[in-house]
Scaffold this active site. Structure first.
Site, PDB file in Angstrom:
ATOM      1  CG  HIS A   1      41.719  32.479  39.323  1.00  0.00           C
ATOM      2  ND1 HIS A   1      42.819  31.664  39.278  1.00  0.00           N
ATOM      3  CD2 HIS A   1      42.087  33.625  38.692  1.00  0.00           C
ATOM      4  CE1 HIS A   1      43.802  32.276  38.651  1.00  0.00           C
ATOM      5  NE2 HIS A   1      43.376  33.473  38.286  1.00  0.00           N
TER       6      HIS A   1
ATOM      7  CG  HIS B   1      42.129  35.590  34.404  1.00  0.00           C
ATOM      8  ND1 HIS B   1      43.218  35.173  33.692  1.00  0.00           N
ATOM      9  CD2 HIS B   1      42.515  35.605  35.707  1.00  0.00           C
ATOM     10  CE1 HIS B   1      44.214  34.936  34.532  1.00  0.00           C
ATOM     11  NE2 HIS B   1      43.812  35.204  35.760  1.00  0.00           N
ATOM     12  CD  GLU B   2      40.772  37.664  38.413  1.00  0.00           C
ATOM     13  OE1 GLU B   2      40.939  36.889  39.390  1.00  0.00           O
ATOM     14  OE2 GLU B   2      41.721  38.128  37.762  1.00  0.00           O
TER      15      GLU B   2
END
Length: 158
Positions: free
Chosen positions: A71, A67-68
């Site tokens: 980004h 998820h990170e």
């Protein structure tokens, strides 16, 4: 697992799942309790919640790392890196990351008791607060009436 091992793990996941290197810092943060991880747009560093790793293990934290990294890679390629962006949603699904992390048990979340109450002088609506607030800066959300601050009597059992 320490920060050095986490750094290697994030670099591996980045190459395997995204085909791109992770060139910044990854570290654990023992203060993160309500979120699984954070990506910093200024430094491009990533922080992962130690409590998520300790509580739920490698599988869940791998999804948080993905998820990170979504980004991270989208931001560096100047594409939509925010949660609401279609690029982010598509990439997250493609790599198998998680949109939300699992909630930590209440014992780890450090819930503070309510210490103050704002009471509407017109309709009697009550708003519980953990921190002291200036009632002159706010109005009742129900009737727009004036608010009065009341300190709650918290008995400490010592």
């Amino acid at each position: 697992m320490d920060d050095r091992q986490l750094q290697q793990w994030v670099e591996e996941i980045s190459l395997q799942s995204f085909g791109r290197p992770f060139l910044h810092q990854a570290r654990f943060n023992r203060r993160l309790r309500s979120t699984g991880g954070r990506y910093f747009t200024r430094t491009h560093d990533i922080e992962i919640s130690w409590h998520q790793y300790e509580q739920y293990g490698k599988q869940d934290v791998e999804k948080i790392i993905k998820h990170e990294l979504c980004h991270y890679h989208l931001h560096l390629t100047k594409r939509g890196y925010q949660h609401r962006d279609e690029d982010f949603k598509r990439l997250l699904q493609h790599v198998g990351g998680t949109r939300y992390c699992r909630a930590l048990p209440d014992a780890l979340r450090r819930k503070e008791p309510y210490r103050y109450k704002l009471v509407c002088q017109h309709c009697g609506m009550e708003y519980m607060r953990k921190r002291k607030t200036d009632p002159r800066k706010y109005a009742c959300g129900h009737c727009r009436g004036r608010l009065k601050l009341v300190a709650l009597d918290l008995q400490m059992n010592s």
